[in-house]
Design a protein around this motif. Structure first.
Motif: not given
Length: 223
Positions: A190-207
């Motif tokens: 989707p639109e609005g990709r988010a920037d990430v940086k070292p140290g971040d914890q990134v999670e994606i949830e889909i129904t």
């Protein structure tokens, strides 16, 4: 990555660019300029090469020398049997199931020519945590998608906003190219990709598909 997903998603990783309505609308003015003159009339495809494969819980490396890295939440469609010139009506018969994909990328200047250098770094395509069989997903076009960074919601959308639904994508792609068992179709971010940086914890949830989680680590820490 679950054993079932590991065994099922063994083929080529096909990405589809510009497949969310909001993202396409953001780029319309750009597409009216030369040399394009109009928006794309067929799916804009790219390939995530085998070196990009990554799994649930595994680190994603933030490469040295880059200014920005962006996460890309997407619904993944795992092909269950060979599909060539398949109609939209029959398309889901060729699907084994669904999974979550985080399609990492460096920022891109052109959606018409997704750059290999931006898309195909090591570990830039995370798939998981499991394969949910197609019959367990009542409507793949009504799934909420949320991206969390360090527990905070940074992006949310729904597969209801796909420009091309899954049957249409499979039908249009298999007009000219055979999809094989184990191939994975990344249906778009989707639109609005988010920037990430070292140290971040990134999670994606889909129904109904669980939650895919990865830490971001600096390149020098990964070696």
């Amino acid at each position: 990555m679950s054993r079932a997903l590991h065994d099922a998603a063994t083929g080529t990783l096909f990405g589809v660019a510009l497949n969310y309505k909001g993202l396409l609308e953001q780029r319309l003015a750009e597409f009216e300029q030369a040399p394009y003159q109009k928006p794309p009339v067929k799916p804009v495809l790219f390939i995530k090469t085998p070196n990009t494969r990554n799994g649930h819980g595994q680190p994603v490396v933030y490469p040295q020398g880059v200014e920005r890295l962006q996460a890309g939440p997407a619904l993944g469609v795992v092909i269950g049997k060979r599909a060539s010139r398949v109609s939209a009506e029959q398309a889901l018969e060729h699907v084994a199931g669904f999974t979550i994909v985080n399609e990492f990328s460096l920022p891109e200047e052109s959606y018409y020519r997704p750059a290999v250098k931006a898309k195909c770094r090591d570990g830039f395509c995370v798939i998981g945590p499991e394969l949910v069989p197609v019959e367990q997903v009542a409507d793949p076009h009504a799934l909420d998608i949320r991206l969390f960074i360090n527990g905070e919601v940074r992006q949310q959308n729904s597969t209801a906003n796909l420009v091309r639904g899954i049957p249409q994508l499979i039908a249009e792609i298999t007009e000219f190219m055979t999809l094989h068992e184990g191939d994975v179709l990344i249906t778009g971010t989707p639109e609005g990709r988010a920037d990430v940086k070292p140290g971040d914890q990134v999670e994606i949830e889909i129904t109904g598909l669980g939650r895919l989680a990865n830490p971001i680590v600096a390149e020098q820490e990964a070696h």
